[in-house]
Design an enzyme around this catalytic site. Structure first.
Site, mmCIF file in Angstrom:
data_model
loop_
_atom_site.group_PDB
_atom_site.id
_atom_site.type_symbol
_atom_site.label_atom_id
_atom_site.label_comp_id
_atom_site.label_asym_id
_atom_site.label_seq_id
_atom_site.Cartn_x
_atom_site.Cartn_y
_atom_site.Cartn_z
ATOM 1 C CE1 TYR A 1 -8.586 -9.327 17.543
ATOM 2 C CE2 TYR A 1 -7.503 -11.102 18.525
ATOM 3 C CZ TYR A 1 -7.584 -10.421 17.242
ATOM 4 O OH TYR A 1 -6.622 -10.450 16.541
ATOM 5 C CG HIS B 1 -12.174 -8.867 17.048
ATOM 6 N ND1 HIS B 1 -12.588 -7.476 17.874
ATOM 7 C CD2 HIS B 1 -12.096 -8.244 15.911
ATOM 8 C CE1 HIS B 1 -12.117 -6.503 17.531
ATOM 9 N NE2 HIS B 1 -11.985 -6.698 15.980
ATOM 10 C CD GLN C 1 -7.916 -0.618 7.417
ATOM 11 O OE1 GLN C 1 -7.237 -1.629 7.240
ATOM 12 N NE2 GLN C 1 -8.722 -0.852 8.015
ATOM 13 C CD GLN D 1 -13.338 -4.178 5.992
ATOM 14 O OE1 GLN D 1 -12.457 -3.007 6.187
ATOM 15 N NE2 GLN D 1 -13.642 -4.885 7.010
ATOM 16 C CB SER E 1 -17.012 -0.785 17.270
ATOM 17 O OG SER E 1 -15.866 0.009 17.014
HETATM 18 O O1 PAF Z 1 -12.128 -4.618 9.304
HETATM 19 C C1 PAF Z 1 -11.131 -4.465 9.828
HETATM 20 O O2 PAF Z 1 -10.590 -4.597 11.205
HETATM 21 C C2 PAF Z 1 -9.753 -3.889 8.834
HETATM 22 O O3 PAF Z 1 -10.482 -2.970 7.894
HETATM 23 C C3 PAF Z 1 -9.279 -5.211 8.206
HETATM 24 C C4 PAF Z 1 -10.362 -5.875 7.341
HETATM 25 C C5 PAF Z 1 -8.630 -6.047 9.241
HETATM 26 C C6 PAF Z 1 -8.367 -4.714 7.023
HETATM 27 O O4 PAF Z 1 -7.118 -4.091 7.806
#
Ligand code: PAF
Length: 281
Positions: free
Chosen positions: A33, A37, A61, A153, A185
């Site tokens: 974090y 976040h 992913q 996303q 990030s």
């Molecule tokens: O954005 C992210 O951190 C990820 O893609 C998520 C939405 C937690 C899904 O794993």
């Protein structure tokens, strides 16, 4: 704050909350974090009675040559942050809990996933949609919060929720930036000091295009050329993955800037692949 690792336990608790009218918000995360976040947790905290944060580095992913093994992790530090932010439940499942042997269902929004990040990460959004769909089913929240840095996303998840009639509002929370403009990030830690110095130019290039639009430039090709020119000068270590000007909801590439236009980019800078976006009007 309760830490839960079992999906059955989480679902029982959240089903109870939903049935008894408790308004819950879900913040899906992959951990490590930073202030970005925290702002998502804060957004949720201000709008719901109970805040559930999931912390799961979702293997589905990541592509085969991506940074799954190296992805930064700090469960103890993250739990402290979540607790300080007033989170009620931190869900930290193991990979087998979310994707046990035999998992065979995938959720996709191919039309929105094919461009931008989808070009170099063809299976990424399928993994994101599937894990988020599972998290939504487990937690049954009234709202779920995602950062606007990952604009594609967010657009995909909004469409998924709409198409699947999910009883949840998918909400975007603004990008949080470092003082020099670099979007926060977890992957920024991959940058060397020299790369970190150049990295804010990613956003500054997009701002340069927005200034040109304000001065009357509407031609997308000219705007893209101007951004690339800016990066060549100020971000010489970067290699452009994509740079597009698209409609913010449909993500369709535009030829000229009208009322709604989003400039979205990904640039590889050393080990890091940085993404950012900016509305041009
Ligand atoms: O954005 C992210 O951190 C990820 O893609 C998520 C939405 C937690 C899904 O794993």
């Amino acid at each position: 704050m309760q830490i839960i690792t079992s999906k059955d336990e989480l679902q029982r608790l959240c089903l109870d909350w939903r049935c008894s009218g408790v308004k819950t918000a879900l913040v899906p995360t992959m951990g490590y974090y930073h202030t970005g976040h925290e702002s998502l947790m804060d957004y949720a905290r201000q709008r719901a009675d109970k805040v559930i944060v999931s912390l799961f580095v979702n293997p589905t992913q990541f592509g085969p040559h991506e940074d799954l093994a190296a992805y930064p992790r700090d469960l103890a530090g993250d739990a402290e942050v979540a607790s300080r932010m007033g989170v009620d439940v931190l869900f930290t499942p193991q990979a087998e809990e979310m994707f046990p042997q035999g998992h065979g269902t995938w959720v996709e929004v191919p039309e929105l996933a094919k461009g931008l990040c989808g070009i170099s990460r063809p299976t990424h959004f399928r993994g994101v949609c599937t894990v988020v769909m599972k998290l939504l089913t487990l937690t049954l929240p009234r709202l779920a919060v995602f950062g606007e840095k990952d604009w594609q996303q967010l657009a995909i998840l909004k469409r998924m929720a709409k198409d699947m009639c999910l009883p949840v509002s998918i909400e975007g929370s603004p990008i949080i930036r470092e003082k020099d403009g670099l979007a926060m990030s977890s992957r920024n830690i991959y940058l060397t000091p020299e790369e970190r110095k150049q990295a804010p130019a990613l956003q500054l290039g997009l701002q340069h295009a927005r200034d040109l639009v304000a001065q009357g430039e509407r031609d997308v090709e000219k705007l893209r050329a101007a951004i690339r020119g800016y990066w060549q000068q100020h971000l010489p270590t970067g290699s452009v993955d994509y740079l597009e000007i698209v409609h913010p909801e449909t993500l369709a590439p535009l030829e000229s800037v009208g009322r709604d236009a989003l400039c979205a980019a990904a640039v590889k800078v050393g080990r890091a692949r940085l993404i950012d976006n900016l509305k041009l009007v």
